[in-house]
Design an enzyme around this catalytic site. Structure first.
Site, short mmCIF file in Angstrom:
data_model
loop_
_atom_site.label_atom_id
_atom_site.label_comp_id
_atom_site.label_asym_id
_atom_site.label_seq_id
_atom_site.Cartn_x
_atom_site.Cartn_y
_atom_site.Cartn_z
N HIS C 125 0.82 -1.22 0.00
CA HIS C 125 0.00 0.00 0.00
C HIS C 125 0.85 1.26 0.00
CE1 HIS C 125 0.90 -0.27 4.35
NE2 HIS C 125 0.72 1.04 4.33
N HIS C 190 2.63 10.08 12.16
CA HIS C 190 1.66 9.11 12.65
C HIS C 190 2.32 8.20 13.68
CE1 HIS C 190 3.24 7.60 8.77
NE2 HIS C 190 2.87 6.36 9.04
#
Ligand SMILES: [Fe+3]
Ligand SMILES: [Fe+3]
Lengths: 275, 93, 275, 93
Positions: C125, C190
């Site tokens: 991804h 993140h």
């Protein structure tokens, strides 16, 4: 601080293990006495840890992920997976040295090298034939470092000199009071799976020995680079010797012995660098 | 030029039972790899001249071992492919 | 000679794919318009090949062989293996660019880098979320380059700047007349699988944007290095932006847009470097 | 300190059927890895506090997913381990 206590190099043809029982008695005697001699020199240096450089022979890595350098940082590594190694060196595992491995890895990054790392490596005949013949059984803790010398592109001899110097600095900046030796395995000339298979290139081998004896680093790097174009593929493994040479400060080369060994398909040699 | 799948086949045959599967059920082994029809046929025919240029030499040496060649047999078979066999022999002394 | 035609960066949170149907409509609209915008800018540069930098997310590599840099030199790579990627980007394979990949690899070795290489990579991804959202379907030929940013030690920001400059030189010395763009994917802040999971560190993100806008290379490297100690683990992926930045000559940064995106657990940003 | 085998377990569970094997036959899965008795018990007991310090965070996130935690559940469970949970909440806004 850790102490660098010596630098060594030795050949590692798989047939020394595969055909051990069938070698001519004079070949076996040569192996026993010469590897035994180098093993005794290594033991006399009383290392607590051995940093070993070799190529991997399609055991740990494949073409889907082929590192140029790979530093073993595990507390434990696996013994040789080749069936022919089991009778002579039947060790499921060998001890690693986690913290020295990690220190070398971090020093490598800090010095603008980009090695891969591994927490668990398989140590094939390349590392285990010399360990076995040196009589290191069980082995002392190891930091195994693999260099890709099986499918190009390879790190250049010049880069290997720089790597060897970095390893020396890393050892000498390791904060624990331990004694560390460096061993390079592979070479000298051989040709495996090529149309010239079986070729032992004695002029190449003698020229390499002469370079280690007398050449400054820049000449060693450039001449070896050129010579490797015109010898068998196994000559690439001389880079493990180049690393031992650079770790020793590029001086004090002492060739223990050399013979062409057709039974093992290699020019078989052993060396120590005397400080 | 080295061929990924040819080397992958030889690499995979290193595993346990590889020699036996290659001897007993070669077509089934080949089905697991996307070979060109020419390479597949070369592998079925043991056509070393077509295989050798695309294989990593260390993997090819192992492959020849499991195909039943000893060192002398491999040296002979590989040497026969060399365009200048005489030079090679001269080099080998 | 090949031409360097642009440098880009984009975030890649897996939830953009995993939860695509369930995202709030304003989140989905933002993703469609902003990734669409950057995709259009990329298409406007008319690249023949895309060199993409990202971390691998435990798909190609494990702790038994963890490369710092790995250059994809295959003619073909595999599409995303994650089950959640299949509905949105159902490609079994993606085309590689073998000869540019090999050229970059060889230039890297010549410039004293030590990358691993791979003839067949799985593009997870990290690379495929931006490719999908850019509307590159099917993708143009790719040279995928992975950087280890999941388990330390990582290449430093300084080293990534040097890598990006090397990639630019390699592109411009490639002998074919093709157009090549560079894309970095990952970040911004993140925190995944840590005790701070879910944390989006907006001050870090704004500080990064400011560094790309205004900082000379040495300040960018040192400040980013320090900032990464105090943010979530995903911030490490900013190194892919650093590489795009250096490939662009460290100038012309144009932030397309940025929002904290809690649904994807990331600070989501996109940028172009204008020559 | 990251633990090789703990990460290897989580890495391997990514494969097809991993989630089901872990749910249905955890002890059999564990037999394939040389865990210390403590780590083995922590994995059987879902003792996240003992697992978390030794796992790569990205692999741990995946592991929590196959154990049935959604993102909110993972954030809650991991956040509860933090020595300074308040600081974290302040940081998260
Ligand atoms: Fe060898
Ligand atoms: Fe990521």
């Amino acid at each position: 601080m850790a102490e660098f206590v010596g630098s060594f190099a030795a050949s590692h043809g798989p047939n020394i293990a595969r055909n051990w029982e069938d070698l001519k008695s004079e070949t076996r005697d040569w192996v026993v006495t010469r590897f035994g001699d180098l093993g005794n020199r290594l033991k006399a240096a009383r290392p607590d840890v051995l940093v070993i450089h070799s190529t991997d022979h399609w055991v740990n890595f494949f073409l889907d992920a082929m590192p140029a350098f790979c530093v073993g940082i595990g507390a434990e590594h696996e013994g040789p997976p080749e069936p022919f190694m089991k009778p002579v060196y039947p060790h499921e595992t060998l001890p690693g040295h986690e913290s020295l491995g990690r220190h070398i890895l971090e020093e490598a990054f800090a010095a603008d090298f980009d090695p891969a790392y591994s927490m668990r490596l398989k140590l094939d005949h390349g590392m285990c034939v010399p360990i076995w013949q040196f009589g290191l059984d069980p082995a002392l803790p190891i930091v195994p470092i693999f260099i890709n010398l099986v499918e190009k592109p390879f790190p250049s001899p010049k880069r290997c000199l720089a790597w060897g110097r970095m390893v020396r600095r890393a050892i000498e900046s390791y904060p624990e009071d331990i004694r560390v030796a460096v061993l390079g395995t592979g070479g000298l000339s051989h040709s495996i799976g090529e149309t010239t298979m079986g070729w032992i290139d004695e002029p190449f081998d003698q020229a390499c020995i002469e370079l280690f004896r007398n050449a400054p680093d820049d000449r060693l790097a450039s001449e070896l680079d050129a010579m490797l174009e015109n010898t068998g593929n196994g000559g690439a493994e001389l880079r493990a010797w180049v690393i031992s040479h650079a770790a020793a400060g590029s001086k004090g080369f002492d060739m223990v012995d050399y013979i062409p060994m057709p039974e093992a398909l290699i020019g078989c040699g052993l060396a120590e660098w005397r400080a | 030029m080295t061929d990924y799948w040819l080397n992958k086949l030889m690499f995979d045959l290193q595993g346990p039972g590889g020699k036996e599967r290659w001897r007993d059920d070669r077509e089934a082994v080949l089905d697991a790899y996307p070979f060109s029809p020419e390479m597949r046929q070369a592998l079925i025919d043991d056509d070393l001249a077509k295989i050798q240029p695309h294989a990593n030499p260390y993997l090819l040496r192992f492959y020849l071992l499991i195909c039943g060649y000893d060192d002398a047999g491999s040296i002979e078979a590989l040497g026969a492919l060399h365009p200048g066999k005489e030079e090679r022999e001269a080099a080998n002394g």
